[in-house]
Write an enzyme that holds these catalytic residues in place. Sequence first.
Site, PDB file in Angstrom:
ATOM      1  N   ARG A  86       0.365  -8.709  -4.905  1.00 50.11           N
ATOM      2  CA  ARG A  86       1.703  -8.610  -4.078  1.00 50.11           C
ATOM      3  C   ARG A  86       1.908 -10.431  -4.128  1.00 50.11           C
ATOM      4  O   ARG A  86       3.302  -9.935  -3.310  1.00 50.11           O
ATOM      5  CB  ARG A  86       0.756  -8.679  -2.842  1.00 50.11           C
ATOM      6  CG  ARG A  86      -0.221  -9.638  -2.056  1.00 50.11           C
ATOM      7  CD  ARG A  86      -0.569  -9.489  -0.868  1.00 50.11           C
ATOM      8  NE  ARG A  86      -1.007 -10.315  -0.106  1.00 50.11           N
ATOM      9  CZ  ARG A  86      -1.851  -9.968   0.916  1.00 50.11           C
ATOM     10  NH1 ARG A  86      -2.319  -8.890   1.643  1.00 50.11           N
ATOM     11  NH2 ARG A  86      -2.161 -11.122   1.407  1.00 50.11           N
ATOM     12  N   ASP A 126       0.763  -1.296   0.271  1.00 47.75           N
ATOM     13  CA  ASP A 126       0.231  -0.155   0.071  1.00 47.75           C
ATOM     14  C   ASP A 126       0.939   1.331   0.213  1.00 47.75           C
ATOM     15  O   ASP A 126       0.747   2.443  -0.343  1.00 47.75           O
ATOM     16  CB  ASP A 126      -1.220   0.212   0.966  1.00 47.75           C
ATOM     17  CG  ASP A 126      -2.255  -1.090   1.245  1.00 47.75           C
ATOM     18  OD1 ASP A 126      -2.301  -1.339   0.097  1.00 47.75           O
ATOM     19  OD2 ASP A 126      -2.609  -2.165   2.519  1.00 47.75           O
TER      20      ASP A 126
END
Length: 386
Positions: free
Chosen positions: A287, A135
Amino acid sequence: MKGNLLIIHGGGPTAVINSSLYGVIKNAQNHPEIGAVYGALGGTGGVLSGDFYDFTQMQPKTLELLKQTPASIIGTSRKSLEPGDYAAMIKIFKQHKIKYVLFNGGNGSMDTCGKLYQAASKEGISVIGIPKTVDNDLSITDHCPGFGSAARYIAQTVAEISEDVHSLPIHVCIIESMGRNAGWITAAAALAKSETTYGPDLICLPEVAFNEDKFLSEVEFLYKRNGCAVIVASEGLKNEEGSTIVDPIFQVGRSTYFGNVGEHLAELVVKKLGIKARSEKPGLAGRASILHQSTVDRYEAIMAGAAACRASVEGKTGIMIGFERLSTKPYQIKTIEIPIEDVMLQERKMPQEFFAADGNGVTREFIDWCRPLIGGPLLQFARLNS
């Protein structure tokens, strides 16, 4: 006197969390002050149960594979700790002669790291944070290990989907990206667009209030002009009142499980505009992909792990390793040491200068800032007129 070192992983893994682990282990080999290097199996839960892996058992060839291994090889967790758990951890550290503790994680993990530092401050135990989050929302540091690979993934994926959509221009495609409150990953989709790639037509960021009427008007215009549209939207889109446009399915502590924002937007387009639309949600793939791992991200993750290990041996504690950008062209950074109190739950959102004036994308300043982090150019595609 020798002391053992313990590495703890917290929160969601990244494509380079094991690279930071590698950096710690390799650097520890340079310090005779360090005895065993342990990894807590399953995050803080593994600490409390004393469930450790001794990395002296790992073969050198396997150690090298850490750099290309997704997720967390020692496991991680989002376990909520009670005040008494920190004292219990200190007791376990002493039992295992652990003098150095390195905590690799994001916002919640750095809060835990800071509380652990406070508990250990009078015990002669060094506690240092290693940044990690796709993030990219940890404060002060220029960027975080994990983000560069996630940014590369979303940019390459959007470029590929855009080719597909434009080759059969009959619908609108909504691509939902990760990022609750900070739009760094969503913004990175802008890197998909180049002279030989279409890229996104709209980018919807969580920092910019979502207006349904404005969104539908822009989609309708794009569809009439191109016969199709590609939109990248954050999972955390919020309306002008600050509420998420789709109610969360489930929420516990800081963890929020959102409804399907991409599906919601696609339904809006179908129902209110009568245009065929579909949604795509890469989710964890963004991810976990080693194929799209950024070489720069991997290198910097190793650098951060090594810097944390080195700082602990030097007697430092209560800090998180971060990055300071020295220049963008050419790209240069250095590691810095940030007081952990300045990082604990301090969420860093995108600055105003990175938002396009109309709120539907990003500025050239953001693209220049972000491009070095993805580790080289994306794939280029053929064009009939080239």
